[in-house]
Design a protein around this motif. Structure first.
Motif, PDB file in Angstrom:
ATOM      1  N   ALA A  45      -1.437  -5.109  -2.152  1.00  0.00           N
ATOM      2  CA  ALA A  45      -2.027  -5.393  -0.843  1.00  0.00           C
ATOM      3  C   ALA A  45      -2.692  -6.774  -0.840  1.00  0.00           C
TER       4      ALA A  45
ATOM      5  N   GLN B  42       2.328  -1.731  10.270  1.00  0.00           N
ATOM      6  CA  GLN B  42       2.170  -1.322   8.880  1.00  0.00           C
ATOM      7  C   GLN B  42       0.892  -1.915   8.292  1.00  0.00           C
ATOM      8  N   THR B  43       0.342  -1.205   7.312  1.00  0.00           N
ATOM      9  CA  THR B  43      -0.829  -1.723   6.602  1.00  0.00           C
ATOM     10  C   THR B  43      -0.373  -2.804   5.635  1.00  0.00           C
ATOM     11  N   LEU B  44      -1.324  -3.597   5.141  1.00  0.00           N
ATOM     12  CA  LEU B  44      -0.997  -4.611   4.136  1.00  0.00           C
ATOM     13  C   LEU B  44      -0.413  -3.957   2.889  1.00  0.00           C
TER      14      LEU B  44
ATOM     15  N   ILE C  76      -5.469  -9.319  11.176  1.00  0.00           N
ATOM     16  CA  ILE C  76      -4.522  -8.239  11.471  1.00  0.00           C
ATOM     17  C   ILE C  76      -4.673  -7.744  12.905  1.00  0.00           C
ATOM     18  N   ARG C  77      -5.903  -7.586  13.370  1.00  0.00           N
ATOM     19  CA  ARG C  77      -6.119  -7.116  14.746  1.00  0.00           C
ATOM     20  C   ARG C  77      -5.482  -8.083  15.749  1.00  0.00           C
TER      21      ARG C  77
ATOM     22  N   ASP D  82       1.316  -1.129   2.688  1.00  0.00           N
ATOM     23  CA  ASP D  82       2.690  -0.705   2.959  1.00  0.00           C
ATOM     24  C   ASP D  82       3.639  -1.899   3.046  1.00  0.00           C
TER      25      ASP D  82
ATOM     26  N   VAL E 124       3.552  -6.141   9.506  1.00  0.00           N
ATOM     27  CA  VAL E 124       2.156  -5.973   9.912  1.00  0.00           C
ATOM     28  C   VAL E 124       2.048  -5.963  11.432  1.00  0.00           C
TER      29      VAL E 124
ATOM     30  N   ARG F  37      -1.658  -7.803  15.741  1.00  0.00           N
ATOM     31  CA  ARG F  37      -1.168  -6.607  16.449  1.00  0.00           C
ATOM     32  C   ARG F  37      -1.398  -6.715  17.954  1.00  0.00           C
TER      33      ARG F  37
END
Length: 166
Positions: free
Chosen positions: A22, A9-11, A42-43, A13, A5, A46
């Motif tokens: 997910a 990557q998305t949750l 998530i933001r 993926d 993540v 990242r």
């Protein structure tokens, strides 16, 4: 999961990488963030990727994991350790092959232990064979090497020298 993540990557993926949905991936991500004491958005992950990856670090590897698990359990028991976690290359390098054989370890287990120690830059404590059983195992080891066409002339000479000293 967290690493995937953080790297974009998305949750969905990241979950797919471990065979989870997910939603399941989101729960695992929250748990991982809780364990390292950082927020699980998530933001944020990242934006602060380096901080998360640094906290995550590399998983610590236990050298005993590289040793055959049955051999590790038998060695720990024979050496009266509390568990395999106490079996380290440093600890085992203070033991001789004779001591291990005397604790009912098989010659194969002794060979696996020695191989493991060599991979970690050490060895069983050096001591020449003394008993008839130990000499028989040395003779068998030379025979198997000879069967695979290794040059065993020097080994045979050492073996004969040991027999003369008895």
């Amino acid at each position: 999961m967290l690493r995937a993540v953080a790297e974009g990557q998305t949750l969905a993926d990241a979950g797919q990488l471990i065979g989870k949905s997910a939603g399941w991936a989101g729960r695992l991500l929250s748990q991982a963030c809780r364990e390292i004491g950082l927020p699980s958005e998530i933001r944020t992950i990242r934006d602060r990727k380096d901080e998360y990856l640094e906290k995550l670090g590399e998983p610590e590897r236990n050298p005993v994991d590289e040793l055959n698990s049955k051999v590790a359990v038998n060695l720990a028991s024979a050496l009266r350790l509390k568990g395999v976690g106490e079996l380290t290359p440093v600890y085992l390098s203070n033991i001789t092959a004779s001591q291990l054989l005397g604790e009912d370890q098989t010659p194969v287990a002794v060979a696996e232990a020695q191989d493991w120690l060599v991979r970690h830059g050490t060895s069983l404590r050096r001591k020449p064979p003394e008993s008839e059983m130990e000499m028989r195992e040395v003779r068998r080891a030379i025979a198997i090497l000879d069967a695979f066409h290794f040059d065993v002339a020097h080994l045979r000479a050492q073996y004969e020298h040991l027999q003369c000293n008895d």
